[in-house]
Write an enzyme that holds these catalytic residues in place. Sequence first.
Site, mmCIF file in Angstrom:
data_model
loop_
_atom_site.group_PDB
_atom_site.id
_atom_site.type_symbol
_atom_site.label_atom_id
_atom_site.label_comp_id
_atom_site.label_asym_id
_atom_site.label_seq_id
_atom_site.Cartn_x
_atom_site.Cartn_y
_atom_site.Cartn_z
ATOM 1 C CD GLU A 54 -2.654 5.670 6.685
ATOM 2 O OE1 GLU A 54 -2.649 5.745 5.446
ATOM 3 O OE2 GLU A 54 -1.719 5.156 7.342
ATOM 4 C CG ASN A 77 -1.667 1.272 1.437
ATOM 5 O OD1 ASN A 77 -1.775 2.079 0.509
ATOM 6 N ND2 ASN A 77 -2.194 1.487 2.630
ATOM 7 C CD1 TRP A 78 3.796 1.179 -2.582
ATOM 8 C CD2 TRP A 78 3.779 2.169 -4.594
ATOM 9 N NE1 TRP A 78 4.658 0.489 -3.396
ATOM 10 C CE2 TRP A 78 4.670 1.068 -4.639
ATOM 11 C CE3 TRP A 78 3.607 2.935 -5.754
ATOM 12 C CZ2 TRP A 78 5.386 0.731 -5.785
ATOM 13 C CZ3 TRP A 78 4.314 2.600 -6.897
ATOM 14 C CH2 TRP A 78 5.193 1.508 -6.908
ATOM 15 C CE LYS A 79 0.121 3.371 4.720
ATOM 16 N NZ LYS A 79 0.173 3.465 6.168
ATOM 17 N N GLY A 124 2.864 -1.168 4.177
ATOM 18 C CA GLY A 124 2.936 0.245 3.826
ATOM 19 C C GLY A 124 4.381 0.658 3.549
ATOM 20 N N GLY A 125 5.009 1.269 4.527
ATOM 21 C CA GLY A 125 6.361 1.834 4.392
ATOM 22 C C GLY A 125 7.362 0.913 3.711
ATOM 23 C CG HIS A 180 -5.653 2.087 5.132
ATOM 24 N ND1 HIS A 180 -5.198 3.054 6.000
ATOM 25 C CD2 HIS A 180 -4.668 1.175 5.020
ATOM 26 C CE1 HIS A 180 -3.969 2.730 6.389
ATOM 27 N NE2 HIS A 180 -3.622 1.601 5.806
ATOM 28 N N GLY A 210 2.582 2.282 10.633
ATOM 29 C CA GLY A 210 3.536 3.374 10.486
ATOM 30 C C GLY A 210 4.263 3.737 11.773
ATOM 31 C CD GLU A 240 -3.528 -2.368 7.253
ATOM 32 O OE1 GLU A 240 -2.470 -2.680 6.716
ATOM 33 O OE2 GLU A 240 -4.062 -1.253 7.098
ATOM 34 C CB SER A 296 5.207 -1.892 11.798
ATOM 35 O OG SER A 296 4.888 -0.535 12.061
HETATM 36 P P1 PGA Z 1 2.912 0.305 7.523
HETATM 37 O O1 PGA Z 1 1.454 0.527 6.895
HETATM 38 O O2 PGA Z 1 3.415 -1.001 6.973
HETATM 39 O O3 PGA Z 1 3.731 1.470 7.068
HETATM 40 O O4 PGA Z 1 2.747 0.242 9.005
HETATM 41 C C1 PGA Z 1 0.546 -0.525 6.709
HETATM 42 C C2 PGA Z 1 -0.733 -0.009 6.130
HETATM 43 O O5 PGA Z 1 -1.137 1.105 6.487
HETATM 44 O O6 PGA Z 1 -1.395 -0.674 5.298
#
Ligand code: PGA
Length: 250
Positions: free
Chosen positions: A98, A9-11, A235-236, A96, A174, A168, A214
């Site tokens: 966010e 997930n590149w956000k 994500g990251g 998600h 993050g 999640e 994470s």
């Molecule tokens: P993260 O994000 O791996 O950077 O914690 C995961 C996500 O939000 O899908």
Amino acid sequence: MRRSIMAGNWKMYKTAAETTAFFEKFLPLVEKATHCEIVVAPPFVNLAAAVAATRSSRVEIAAQNLHWVTKDGAYTGEVSGPMLKAIGCGWVIIGHSERRQYFGETDETVLKRTIAALESGLAPIVCVGERLEEREAGRTEAVLEEQFNGGLAGLAPEQFARVTIAYEPVWAIGTGRTATPEIAADAHKFLRSRIKARYGEEQAAATRILYGGSVKPDNIKGLMAQPDIDGGLVGGASLDPASFASIVNF
Ligand code: PGA
């Protein structure tokens, strides 16, 4: 029996040129990875570049959201499922945390978007997960149950059969604070018990539940050792080709 999925997930990261450059490095690194499905979710504006760059590979492309209306219409700023399908997306992330936290996403809109995704021929990855204060108050299972009941249990069985869930925990996203494999597995088991209660044992055994929060190259092995964890939503660590490839090739 459940095929695992590694999804990035590149956000709100990367331009179209950076997207192309990512796949030039990433694809050779995952050429031999036939043990799982690989999905990458770039921002809307990079979907065309991502689809073009992955055309002759096994990597599939996801969007990070879609609107619940599936017809063209006066919805400024929105993107529909049929548009995503037409551009070459196979998947879409829905709900998600966010989006729930910053953009007013609710279980009700998650359900509407999931139905729209399915009607558009997209495979939805529906996210659930508790916030830190909810976990600390001992409400993790109550929150997951609420999100499941409000966002997923309203689907017909044949619709639910095409859904992937991502657990999640919001406190792990993050933050570098991954859930331990045991904590994650407990939540996955709980979700599977809810699936069983609503859709039956066979469906509970078939639904794929990804863990997100994470996920890194050095913790993916431990997570994947849990039988109830069917992959990662990353994500990251999905932004760098070598790092995401080492997660895929765990
Ligand atoms: P993260 O994000 O791996 O950077 O914690 C995961 C996500 O939000 O899908």
